[in-house]
Design a protein around this motif. Structure first.
Motif, mmCIF file in Angstrom:
data_model
loop_
_atom_site.group_PDB
_atom_site.id
_atom_site.type_symbol
_atom_site.label_atom_id
_atom_site.label_comp_id
_atom_site.label_asym_id
_atom_site.label_seq_id
_atom_site.Cartn_x
_atom_site.Cartn_y
_atom_site.Cartn_z
ATOM 1 N N SER A 36 33.467 48.430 28.148
ATOM 2 C CA SER A 36 33.440 47.004 28.528
ATOM 3 C C SER A 36 32.055 46.419 28.278
ATOM 4 O O SER A 36 31.122 47.129 27.941
ATOM 5 C CB SER A 36 33.726 46.825 30.013
ATOM 6 N N THR A 42 30.135 39.600 31.222
ATOM 7 C CA THR A 42 31.318 38.750 31.018
ATOM 8 C C THR A 42 31.255 37.504 31.910
ATOM 9 O O THR A 42 31.594 36.403 31.471
ATOM 10 C CB THR A 42 32.610 39.541 31.262
ATOM 11 N N GLU A 121 31.472 42.618 24.818
ATOM 12 C CA GLU A 121 31.943 43.941 24.421
ATOM 13 C C GLU A 121 31.343 44.367 23.085
ATOM 14 O O GLU A 121 31.056 45.542 22.876
ATOM 15 C CB GLU A 121 33.475 43.937 24.321
ATOM 16 N N ARG A 199 40.996 38.998 31.939
ATOM 17 C CA ARG A 199 39.854 39.616 32.608
ATOM 18 C C ARG A 199 40.184 41.033 33.043
ATOM 19 O O ARG A 199 41.304 41.320 33.449
ATOM 20 C CB ARG A 199 39.413 38.790 33.841
ATOM 21 N N GLU A 200 39.228 41.877 32.956
ATOM 22 C CA GLU A 200 39.357 43.296 33.302
ATOM 23 C C GLU A 200 40.335 44.025 32.382
ATOM 24 O O GLU A 200 40.891 45.059 32.742
ATOM 25 C CB GLU A 200 39.772 43.484 34.773
ATOM 26 N N SER A 202 40.041 45.849 29.755
ATOM 27 C CA SER A 202 39.678 47.047 28.991
ATOM 28 C C SER A 202 40.561 48.253 29.301
ATOM 29 O O SER A 202 40.800 49.087 28.433
ATOM 30 C CB SER A 202 38.226 47.438 29.261
HETATM 31 N N1 ASP Z 1 34.394 42.760 30.325
HETATM 32 C C1 ASP Z 1 35.696 42.262 30.662
HETATM 33 C C2 ASP Z 1 35.698 41.730 32.086
HETATM 34 O O1 ASP Z 1 34.727 41.907 32.794
HETATM 35 C C3 ASP Z 1 36.785 43.262 30.474
HETATM 36 C C4 ASP Z 1 36.728 44.472 31.378
HETATM 37 O O2 ASP Z 1 35.705 44.711 32.008
HETATM 38 O O3 ASP Z 1 37.721 45.185 31.476
HETATM 39 O O4 ASP Z 1 36.654 41.130 32.490
#
Ligand code: ASP
Ligand code: MG
Length: 418
Positions: A36, A42, A121, A199-200, A202
């Motif tokens: 990430s 992010t 990323e 979001r999130e 990964s």
């Molecule tokens: N960097 C991105 C986020 O913070 C994806 C991830 O962390 O999974 O949402």
């Protein structure tokens, strides 16, 4: 082969990256590493996208400087003088971004968001890949935008599986290279415009790649010892869940548990690939595993909390009942505003949903609703879900709280509370 996924917290500074290198070097098999954006990058890029869109030039400059500084510091401490190429590469990318953002934005916020936020990323993986190569952990940097192709639903793109799988097999050859290092969270459309997967996201990328490459397992390295039955920041006595079924994990993420991205489970179930959640701070410990389990498990009570929800209640303008057509209109509006519903309750003349207040468009949404319904709403509520509840647990959790909605199934009790 295995897939390892490292989140932002694991690469937030030089010590973090060195630790990631250690974990990677302790495995000698074929490996795809998904990483990430570093630390809170992010979030910073999200703010940058916002400033760009409202044409706040000073805001844009400040945020780019911030990202430049955090990555510069990381490179400096990590490479200690052997950083000329990577330094240049990262600077150039940020210069390009600054140049791009000196032109006025298009009218599509979500599109602009993806073009900007995806950079986190790219930066983190460039740095980690170069560092690993420098210290002798040979790896190939893979541009996941050349692999994961999606539709153009900006900020929550849907993966085109067949073509992505084909592209992946063309680009990953374990006879040439034992370790591939790539980005989570991002992809691109068929016409090569960058998209993000939510979001999130990964974890989801890791699961997609595992599915397409028939991996033996996925390991998500986190700053917690595994999947806990409650948030340790809020509850005193938390317990680690050693083994969970795919279904249980999917339910937990649905209710809002932040351990794993909700979309992660499906690609894994399909190929029966276990997912390990382990601590990058203590890699020798067992962690948790999510896998195929057919027998009934006995779980301890699991607490999942979502905060800052809004309870929206609609009722017809005249004294009539809530009917299917009004509900379907309501849902259509929710879907076009991209609002996610967490809980539903219906009575004769009221239809209520608890939802996450979107960043943009909430006031418009309410205005449009008011054209058709009487609308009331309460903000700032918590939705607590207790799976495998007992009466005592419920009593203690709802004590002294104003409960707006409560619902119970055999396995879960849910309370929307102030
Ligand atoms: N960097 C991105 C986020 O913070 C994806 C991830 O962390 O999974 O949402
Ligand atoms: Mg992150």
């Amino acid at each position: 082969m295995r897939v390892y996924k490292f989140g932002g917290a694991s690469v937030k500074d030089a010590a973090g990256v060195r630790n990631v290198a250690k974990i990677i070097s302790s495995y000698s098999g074929k490996l795809v590493v998904v990483i990430s954006a570093m630390g809170k990058t992010t979030n910073a890029l999200e703010e940058l996208a916002h400033f760009y869109f409202i044409e706040d030039k000073e805001g844009v400059r400040t945020k780019i400087d911030l990202v430049r500084k955090s990555h510069g510091t990381l490179i400096e401490t990590l490479f200690q003088g052997h950083s000329l190429v990577i330094d240049l590469e990262i600077s150039m990318m940020l210069d390009n971004l600054a140049l791009r953002l000196s032109a006025p934005p298009s009218l599509d916020y979500d599109f602009e968001y993806d073009q900007i936020v995806s950079l986190g990323e790219i930066l983190s993986t460039k740095i980690v890949s170069a560092y690993l190569n420098l210290i002798g952990i040979k790896n190939a940097w893979l541009d996941i935008r050349q692999v994961i192709r999606t539709d153009s639903t900006w900020r929550e793109a849907n993966v085109k599986w067949a073509i992505s799988s084909e592209l992946l097999k063309k680009q990953v050859d374990f006879n040439q290279q034992r370790i591939y290092l790539t980005q989570g969270f991002i992809g691109s459309t068929l016409s090569a415009q960058t998209t993000t997967l939510g979001r999130e996201g990964s974890d989801y990328t890791a699961a997609i790649l595992a599915n397409m490459l028939d991996a033996e397992s996925v390991t998500v390295w986190k700053d917690v010892p595994g999947i806990m039955n409650a948030d340790p920041n809020r509850f005193e006595q938390t317990q680690k869940l050693e083994t969970l079924s795919y279904r249980e994990a999917a339910e937990m993420t649905y209710y809002g548990a932040k351990v794993i991205h909700p979309k992660t489970m499906k690609p894994l179930v399909e190929k029966n690939i276990p997912l390990y959640v382990k601590s990058f701070l203590a890699p020798e410990l067992e962690g948790s595993v999510i896998c195929k389990i057919d027998h009934v498990m006995n779980y301890v009570p699991v607490f999942i909390s979502k905060e800052n929800l809004v309870l929206v209640t609609i009722s017809p303008l005249d004294f009539s009942f809530i009917a299917e057509d009004s509900i379907s209109d309501f849902y259509r509006l929710l879907s076009t505003t991209r609002i996610k519903v967490d809980l539903v309750q219906q009575s004769a003349m009221n239809f209520s949903v608890a939802l996450e207040r979107p960043e943009n468009g909430f006031d418009d949404f309410i205005t449009q609703l008011k054209e058709r319904f009487v609308v009331r709403y309460n903000e700032g509520l918590e939705l607590l879900t207790i799976r495998y509840y007992t009466d005592e647990v419920i009593a203690s959790m709802t004590k002294d709280r104003v409960v707006y909605v409560s619902q119970r199934t055999r396995t879960a009790a849910r309370f929307l509370m102030r």
